[in-house]
Scaffold this active site. Structure first.
Site, PDB file in Angstrom:
ATOM      1  N   ASN A   1     -22.843  -1.083  14.790  1.00 43.39           N
ATOM      2  CA  ASN A   1     -21.730  -1.033  13.826  1.00 43.39           C
ATOM      3  C   ASN A   1     -21.630   0.320  13.121  1.00 43.39           C
ATOM      4  OD1 ASN A   1     -21.630  -3.756  14.434  1.00 43.39           O
ATOM      5  ND2 ASN A   1     -21.323  -4.384  12.313  1.00 43.39           N
TER       6      ASN A   1
ATOM      7  N   THR B   1     -19.333   4.132   8.036  1.00 39.07           N
ATOM      8  CA  THR B   1     -19.542   5.290   7.156  1.00 39.07           C
ATOM      9  C   THR B   1     -19.260   6.625   7.847  1.00 39.07           C
ATOM     10  OG1 THR B   1     -21.132   4.063   5.839  1.00 39.07           O
ATOM     11  CG2 THR B   1     -21.306   6.462   5.763  1.00 39.07           C
TER      12      THR B   1
ATOM     13  N   ASP C   1     -15.600  -8.695  10.451  1.00 37.74           N
ATOM     14  CA  ASP C   1     -16.914  -8.161  10.080  1.00 37.74           C
ATOM     15  C   ASP C   1     -17.359  -8.779   8.753  1.00 37.74           C
ATOM     16  OD1 ASP C   1     -19.083  -6.388  10.349  1.00 37.74           O
ATOM     17  OD2 ASP C   1     -18.069  -4.802   9.214  1.00 37.74           O
TER      18      ASP C   1
ATOM     19  N   HIS D   1     -26.414  -3.465  12.352  1.00 36.58           N
ATOM     20  CA  HIS D   1     -25.473  -3.025  11.304  1.00 36.58           C
ATOM     21  C   HIS D   1     -26.049  -1.788  10.618  1.00 36.58           C
ATOM     22  CE1 HIS D   1     -22.568  -6.472  10.751  1.00 36.58           C
ATOM     23  NE2 HIS D   1     -23.386  -6.926  11.695  1.00 36.58           N
TER      24      HIS D   1
ATOM     25  N   GLU E   1     -25.986 -13.662  11.075  1.00 34.36           N
ATOM     26  CA  GLU E   1     -26.929 -12.630  10.598  1.00 34.36           C
ATOM     27  C   GLU E   1     -28.135 -13.289   9.952  1.00 34.36           C
ATOM     28  OE1 GLU E   1     -25.432  -9.128   8.680  1.00 34.36           O
ATOM     29  OE2 GLU E   1     -27.223  -8.869   7.450  1.00 34.36           O
TER      30      GLU E   1
ATOM     31  N   ASP F   1     -21.460 -14.142   7.816  1.00 27.15           N
ATOM     32  CA  ASP F   1     -22.607 -13.487   7.197  1.00 27.15           C
ATOM     33  C   ASP F   1     -23.199 -14.407   6.140  1.00 27.15           C
ATOM     34  OD1 ASP F   1     -24.440 -11.997   5.865  1.00 27.15           O
ATOM     35  OD2 ASP F   1     -23.136 -10.276   5.499  1.00 27.15           O
TER      36      ASP F   1
HETATM   37  P1  13P Z   1     -22.484   1.957   8.225  1.00 29.12           P
HETATM   38  O1  13P Z   1     -22.228   1.885   6.769  1.00 29.12           O
HETATM   39  O2  13P Z   1     -23.857   2.514   8.516  1.00 29.12           O
HETATM   40  O3  13P Z   1     -21.435   2.690   8.985  1.00 29.12           O
HETATM   41  O4  13P Z   1     -22.514   0.444   8.789  1.00 29.12           O
HETATM   42  C1  13P Z   1     -21.327  -0.229   9.066  1.00 29.12           C
HETATM   43  C2  13P Z   1     -21.514  -1.692   9.269  1.00 29.12           C
HETATM   44  O5  13P Z   1     -22.594  -2.214   9.434  1.00 29.12           O
HETATM   45  C3  13P Z   1     -20.292  -2.504   9.273  1.00 29.12           C
HETATM   46  O6  13P Z   1     -20.567  -3.858   9.424  1.00 29.12           O
HETATM   47  O1  G3H Z   2     -20.300  -3.429   6.365  1.00 28.19           O
HETATM   48  C1  G3H Z   2     -19.249  -3.270   5.801  1.00 28.19           C
HETATM   49  C2  G3H Z   2     -18.234  -2.330   6.325  1.00 28.19           C
HETATM   50  O2  G3H Z   2     -18.665  -1.000   6.164  1.00 28.19           O
HETATM   51  C3  G3H Z   2     -16.896  -2.598   5.695  1.00 28.19           C
HETATM   52  O3  G3H Z   2     -16.910  -2.239   4.358  1.00 28.19           O
HETATM   53  O4  G3H Z   2     -16.163  -4.196   3.001  1.00 28.19           O
HETATM   54  O5  G3H Z   2     -15.838  -1.818   2.196  1.00 28.19           O
HETATM   55  O6  G3H Z   2     -14.455  -2.748   4.082  1.00 28.19           O
HETATM   56  P1  G3H Z   2     -15.771  -2.804   3.333  1.00 28.19           P
HETATM   57 ZN    ZN Z   3     -22.388  -4.456   8.496  1.00 25.47          ZN
END
Ligand code: 13P
Ligand code: G3H
Ligand code: ZN
Length: 307
Positions: free
Chosen positions: A252, A255, A81, A209, A133, A103
């Site tokens: 995605n 959170t 990701d 996302h 993206e 990204d």
């Molecule tokens: P949220 O923070 O809305 O869960 O989005 C997660 C995300 O886009 C991870 O790539």
């Molecule tokens: O979009 C990002 C994801 O929520 C992952 O977050 O980079 O804190 O692991 P992180």
């Molecule tokens: Zn994301």
């Protein structure tokens, strides 16, 4: 079984549902997601950020995911990701990931194309899918006008050139969502017409996302047990349904699982102040993640969608 994002998302696009991409950082998240997807006969994407790799260790995550995925009678993908570091992206391509995201959304258009194309070329020999993206997932800021906000969103006039020049398998678009728990001030506003315009111009799966709903009930429980999560606000379920209906194939979520995990661990500490067995409180957190994943799979329409 582990397959590519391309396989999962092409089927989702044809079937007009979306596959959830759930972020993982540890064993409890992996178990909750894979077991719930298995129970519901749903495909799911296990999303690993560069931060997750740093935290848990590359081999640990890959091996745990491989074993968990083998156990269930459904299809999973192991996906990087928000890949930004070319070394990490190469490590994923060469060592067991079935999909990577590059990204380049922070870069100027031509540079985003160049770096994305480079990743597509590297991934091709290993049969790994690539997500790019275009547009910026900015949070809603004070003193920024609607037109200034919109300027950060994905420009439908750029998507065809981006997709054709890079050869990406899927594309993340910016239509007003943002990462984290504080997505909107006031009413949520998403660019649904912009999304439909983008859908009409490309024939690859599109990705949303920053799609967490931020469950108010969870936030209230968390705050009751000592948290201080202020004016958190996410994407309403109806907006997710509408986005999937209009053509989003991958959604995605991070959170919502983070909040659920933390909330029910906090509650467990309160309910059992004498306890100190990590299996008890992490178990409560794991159950909470499973609950979130179940709700999301039903919301995205991917239940019983394993071919
Ligand atoms: P949220 O923070 O809305 O869960 O989005 C997660 C995300 O886009 C991870 O790539
Ligand atoms: O979009 C990002 C994801 O929520 C992952 O977050 O980079 O804190 O692991 P992180
Ligand atoms: Zn994301």
């Amino acid at each position: 079984m582990l397959v590519t994002n391309k396989e999962l998302l092409d089927a989702a696009r044809d079937g007009k549902y979306a596959v959830g991409a759930f972020n993982i950082n540890n064993m409890e998240f992996i178990q909750a997601i894979t077991e719930t997807a298995g129970e519901l006969n749903s495909p799911a994407i296990l999303a690993v950020s560069e931060g997750a790799i740093k935290y848990a260790g590359f081999e640990n995550l890959v091996s745990m995911v491989r074993i968990a995925a083998q156990r269930e009678n459904t299809k999973f993908s192991l996906h990087l990701d928000h890949g930004k570091d070319m070394k990490v992206i190469e490590q994923c391509i060469e060592n067991g990931f079935t999909s990577v995201m590059i990204d380049g959304s922070h870069l100027p258009f031509e540079e985003n194309i160049a770096v994305t194309r480079e990743v597509v070329q590297k991934a091709a020999s290993r049969g790994v899918s690539v997500e790019g993206e275009l547009g910026k997932l900015a949070g809603i800021e004070d003193n920024v006008s609607v037109s200034e906000q919109d300027a950060k969103f994905t420009d439908p006039d750029e998507v065809v050139q981006f997709v054709e020049s890079t050869g990406v398998d899927s594309l993340a678009v910016a239509i007003g969502t943002s990462h984290g728990a504080y997505k909107f001030k006031g009413e949520p506003r998403l660019g649904m017409n912009r999304l439909s315009e983008i859908v009409s111009r490309v024939s690859i799966p599109l990705v949303l996302h920053g799609a967490s709903g931020v469950n108010r009930e969870h936030v209230e429980i968390a705050n009751r047990f000592g948290a201080d999560i202020g004016d958190a606000r996410g994407v309403p379920d109806d907006a997710i349904r509408e986005a999937v209906k209009r053509g989003i194939s991958k959604v995605n979520i991070d959170t919502d699982m983070r909040i659920a995990f933390t909330t029910f661990i906090r509650k467990k500490f309160f309910d059992d102040p004498g306890g100190f067995d990590p299996r008890k409180y992490l178990g409560a957190g794991r159950e909470a993640i499973a609950g979130v994943v179940k709700v999301k799979i039903k919301l995205f329409g991917s239940e019983n969608k394993v071919a």
